[in-house]
Design a protein around this motif. Structure first.
Motif, PDB file in Angstrom:
ATOM      1  N   LYS A   1       0.818  -1.219   0.000  1.00 14.89           N
ATOM      2  CA  LYS A   1       0.000   0.000   0.000  1.00 14.89           C
ATOM      3  C   LYS A   1       0.856   1.275   0.000  1.00 14.89           C
ATOM      4  CE  LYS A   1      -4.010  -2.184   2.233  1.00 14.89           C
ATOM      5  NZ  LYS A   1      -5.005  -2.095   3.350  1.00 14.89           N
ATOM      6  N   PRO A   2       0.221   2.431  -0.245  1.00  9.75           N
ATOM      7  CA  PRO A   2       0.989   3.683  -0.394  1.00  9.75           C
ATOM      8  C   PRO A   2       1.852   4.062   0.812  1.00  9.75           C
ATOM      9  CG  PRO A   2      -1.221   3.995  -1.247  1.00  9.75           C
ATOM     10  CD  PRO A   2      -1.203   2.633  -0.586  1.00  9.75           C
ATOM     11  N   ASP A   3       1.432   3.727   2.028  1.00  7.18           N
ATOM     12  CA  ASP A   3       2.272   4.075   3.192  1.00  7.18           C
ATOM     13  C   ASP A   3       3.605   3.341   3.127  1.00  7.18           C
ATOM     14  OD1 ASP A   3       0.489   1.677   4.019  1.00  7.18           O
ATOM     15  OD2 ASP A   3       2.055   1.665   5.554  1.00  7.18           O
ATOM     16  N   ALA A   4       3.586   2.137   2.536  1.00  5.19           N
ATOM     17  CA  ALA A   4       4.799   1.320   2.463  1.00  5.19           C
ATOM     18  C   ALA A   4       5.672   1.713   1.279  1.00  5.19           C
ATOM     19  CB  ALA A   4       4.415  -0.157   2.391  1.00  5.19           C
TER      20      ALA A   4
ATOM     21  N   LEU B   1     -10.481   5.425   3.012  1.00  6.10           N
ATOM     22  CA  LEU B   1      -9.683   4.301   2.506  1.00  6.10           C
ATOM     23  C   LEU B   1      -9.367   4.494   1.025  1.00  6.10           C
ATOM     24  CD1 LEU B   1      -8.431   1.461   2.730  1.00  6.10           C
ATOM     25  CD2 LEU B   1     -10.738   0.517   2.396  1.00  6.10           C
ATOM     26  N   VAL B   2     -10.368   4.898   0.251  1.00  2.61           N
ATOM     27  CA  VAL B   2     -10.146   5.139  -1.178  1.00  2.61           C
ATOM     28  C   VAL B   2      -9.132   6.270  -1.364  1.00  2.61           C
ATOM     29  CG1 VAL B   2     -11.235   5.963  -3.309  1.00  2.61           C
ATOM     30  CG2 VAL B   2     -12.351   4.171  -1.936  1.00  2.61           C
ATOM     31  N   ALA B   3      -9.294   7.356  -0.613  1.00  8.77           N
ATOM     32  CA  ALA B   3      -8.348   8.479  -0.717  1.00  8.77           C
ATOM     33  C   ALA B   3      -6.928   8.022  -0.385  1.00  8.77           C
ATOM     34  CB  ALA B   3      -8.778   9.611   0.216  1.00  8.77           C
ATOM     35  N   PHE B   4      -6.804   7.187   0.642  1.00 10.16           N
ATOM     36  CA  PHE B   4      -5.485   6.663   1.014  1.00 10.16           C
ATOM     37  C   PHE B   4      -4.896   5.796  -0.107  1.00 10.16           C
ATOM     38  CE2 PHE B   4      -3.481   2.763   2.865  1.00 10.16           C
ATOM     39  CZ  PHE B   4      -2.219   3.310   3.047  1.00 10.16           C
TER      40      PHE B   4
ATOM     41  N   SER C   1      -1.130   2.526  10.940  1.00 12.33           N
ATOM     42  CA  SER C   1      -2.457   2.664  11.554  1.00 12.33           C
ATOM     43  C   SER C   1      -3.363   1.571  10.995  1.00 12.33           C
ATOM     44  CB  SER C   1      -3.050   4.033  11.197  1.00 12.33           C
ATOM     45  OG  SER C   1      -3.322   4.088   9.800  1.00 12.33           O
ATOM     46  N   ILE C   2      -4.600   1.510  11.489  1.00 14.63           N
ATOM     47  CA  ILE C   2      -5.560   0.511  10.973  1.00 14.63           C
ATOM     48  C   ILE C   2      -5.829   0.746   9.488  1.00 14.63           C
ATOM     49  CG2 ILE C   2      -7.628   1.788  11.654  1.00 14.63           C
ATOM     50  CD1 ILE C   2      -8.913  -0.953  12.346  1.00 14.63           C
ATOM     51  N   GLU C   3      -5.739   2.004   9.043  1.00 16.65           N
ATOM     52  CA  GLU C   3      -5.951   2.287   7.621  1.00 16.65           C
ATOM     53  C   GLU C   3      -4.648   2.095   6.834  1.00 16.65           C
ATOM     54  OE1 GLU C   3      -8.268   5.749   5.745  1.00 16.65           O
ATOM     55  OE2 GLU C   3      -6.193   6.448   5.795  1.00 16.65           O
ATOM     56  N   ALA C   4      -3.600   2.776   7.254  1.00 22.32           N
ATOM     57  CA  ALA C   4      -2.307   2.716   6.552  1.00 22.32           C
ATOM     58  C   ALA C   4      -1.537   1.514   7.086  1.00 22.32           C
ATOM     59  CB  ALA C   4      -1.544   4.008   6.763  1.00 22.32           C
ATOM     60  N   ASN C   5      -2.040   0.315   6.706  1.00 21.82           N
ATOM     61  CA  ASN C   5      -1.511  -0.915   7.302  1.00 21.82           C
ATOM     62  C   ASN C   5      -0.668  -1.725   6.318  1.00 21.82           C
ATOM     63  OD1 ASN C   5      -3.591  -1.843   5.745  1.00 21.82           O
ATOM     64  ND2 ASN C   5      -4.755  -2.776   7.411  1.00 21.82           N
ATOM     65  N   SER C   6      -0.059  -1.023   5.372  1.00 22.80           N
ATOM     66  CA  SER C   6       1.070  -1.503   4.563  1.00 22.80           C
ATOM     67  C   SER C   6       0.765  -2.563   3.505  1.00 22.80           C
ATOM     68  CB  SER C   6       2.221  -2.009   5.448  1.00 22.80           C
ATOM     69  OG  SER C   6       2.648  -0.999   6.330  1.00 22.80           O
ATOM     70  N   VAL C   7      -0.168  -3.488   3.790  1.00 23.28           N
ATOM     71  CA  VAL C   7      -0.437  -4.553   2.824  1.00 23.28           C
ATOM     72  C   VAL C   7      -1.918  -4.926   2.769  1.00 23.28           C
ATOM     73  CG1 VAL C   7       1.812  -5.741   2.698  1.00 23.28           C
ATOM     74  CG2 VAL C   7       0.255  -6.239   4.602  1.00 23.28           C
ATOM     75  N   HIS C   8      -2.301  -5.413   1.599  1.00 17.24           N
ATOM     76  CA  HIS C   8      -3.589  -6.083   1.419  1.00 17.24           C
ATOM     77  C   HIS C   8      -3.309  -7.534   1.073  1.00 17.24           C
ATOM     78  CE1 HIS C   8      -7.549  -7.165  -0.181  1.00 17.24           C
ATOM     79  NE2 HIS C   8      -6.876  -7.785  -1.132  1.00 17.24           N
ATOM     80  N   GLY C   9      -4.182  -8.428   1.488  1.00 22.20           N
ATOM     81  CA  GLY C   9      -4.116  -9.823   1.039  1.00 22.20           C
ATOM     82  C   GLY C   9      -5.510 -10.390   0.928  1.00 22.20           C
ATOM     83  N   SER C  10      -5.764 -11.146  -0.138  1.00 24.95           N
ATOM     84  CA  SER C  10      -7.088 -11.739  -0.336  1.00 24.95           C
ATOM     85  C   SER C  10      -7.467 -12.604   0.869  1.00 24.95           C
ATOM     86  CB  SER C  10      -7.093 -12.633  -1.577  1.00 24.95           C
ATOM     87  OG  SER C  10      -6.535 -11.968  -2.672  1.00 24.95           O
TER      88      SER C  10
END
Ligand code: UDP
Length: 140
Positions: A11-14, A63-66, A110-119
Motif C-alpha cells: 500500500k501507499p504508506d509502504a 480508505l479510497v483516498a489513502f 495505523s488501521i488504515e495505513a496498514n502496509s499490505v492487502h491480502g485476499s
C-alpha cells in the motif's frame, strides 16, 4: 496440496517509506513466490471498485483516498495454502492487534495505513488477480 495463488497489494504508506523490498522479502521468506508484480497508481474508480464490498462502511471514503494517495505494488503470490500463508504473515488489520513477526506489526502506521492487502479467500483471490492482471502477465 497443490500450490495456489493469492493477491497482494503493497500500500501507499509502504511504497512511500521504500518498504517494497523489505515486505517482498518477508513474503518470500514465508514461502510465497512472486509470480507477477507491477507498480501502479490506482485510479479512484479502480480503488472504489476494488473495495466495493466496503462501500457502506464509515471508513470507505478515507480508505479510497489513502489507496490513491501514492503508488502501490500489486502482486500475485503462489505457494501452498497461499491465501492463509499470506494472511498469517500480514498480521491483523489493526497493527495494535498484530502478532510479533508479521508485516503489519513491523511496518503498519495505523488501521488504515496498514502496509499490505491480502485476499481473504480463494474465490476473492481469483477475482482480485483478474481485476489487476491479464493471464499472460503471470509467470509461474
Ligand atoms: N480499514 C480502515 N478502517 C477500519 C477497517 C479497515 O481503514 O476500521 C481499511 C484497512 O486499510 C484494511 C481495509 O480497510 O486493510 C480493508 O478492510 P478489511 O476488514 O477487509 O481488512 P483486511 O482484510 O485488509 O485485513
Amino acid at each position: 496440496m497443490a500450490a495456489n495463488r493469492t493477491f497482494s497489494i503493497i500500500k501507499p504508506d509502504a511504497t512511500r517509506r521504500n518498504l517494497t523490498g523489505a515486505i517482498t522479502a518477508m513474503l518470500e521468506e514465508a514461502g510465497l513466490r512472486v509470480v507477477a508484480s507491477k507498480r501502479i497508481r490506482m485510479s479512484r474508480e479502480q480503488a472504489e471498485g476494488f473495495y466495493a464490498v466496503h462501500k457502506d462502511r464509515p471508513f470507505f471514503a478515507d480508505l479510497v483516498a489513502f489507496m490513491i494517495s501514492g503508488p502501490v505494488v500489486v502482486q500475485v503470490l503462489e505457494g501452498e495454502n497461499a491465501v492463509k500463508r499470506n494472511r498469517d504473515i500480514m498480521g491483523a488489520t489493526n497493527p495494535e492487534n498484530a502478532d510479533e513477526g508479521t508485516i503489519r506489526k513491523r511496518f503498519a502506521e495505523s488501521i488504515e495505513a496498514n502496509s499490505v492487502h491480502g485476499s481473504d479467500s480463494d474465490e476473492n483471490a481469483a477475482a482480485e488477480i483478474a481485476y489487476f492482471f491479464k493471464p499472460e502477465e503471470i509467470v509461474g
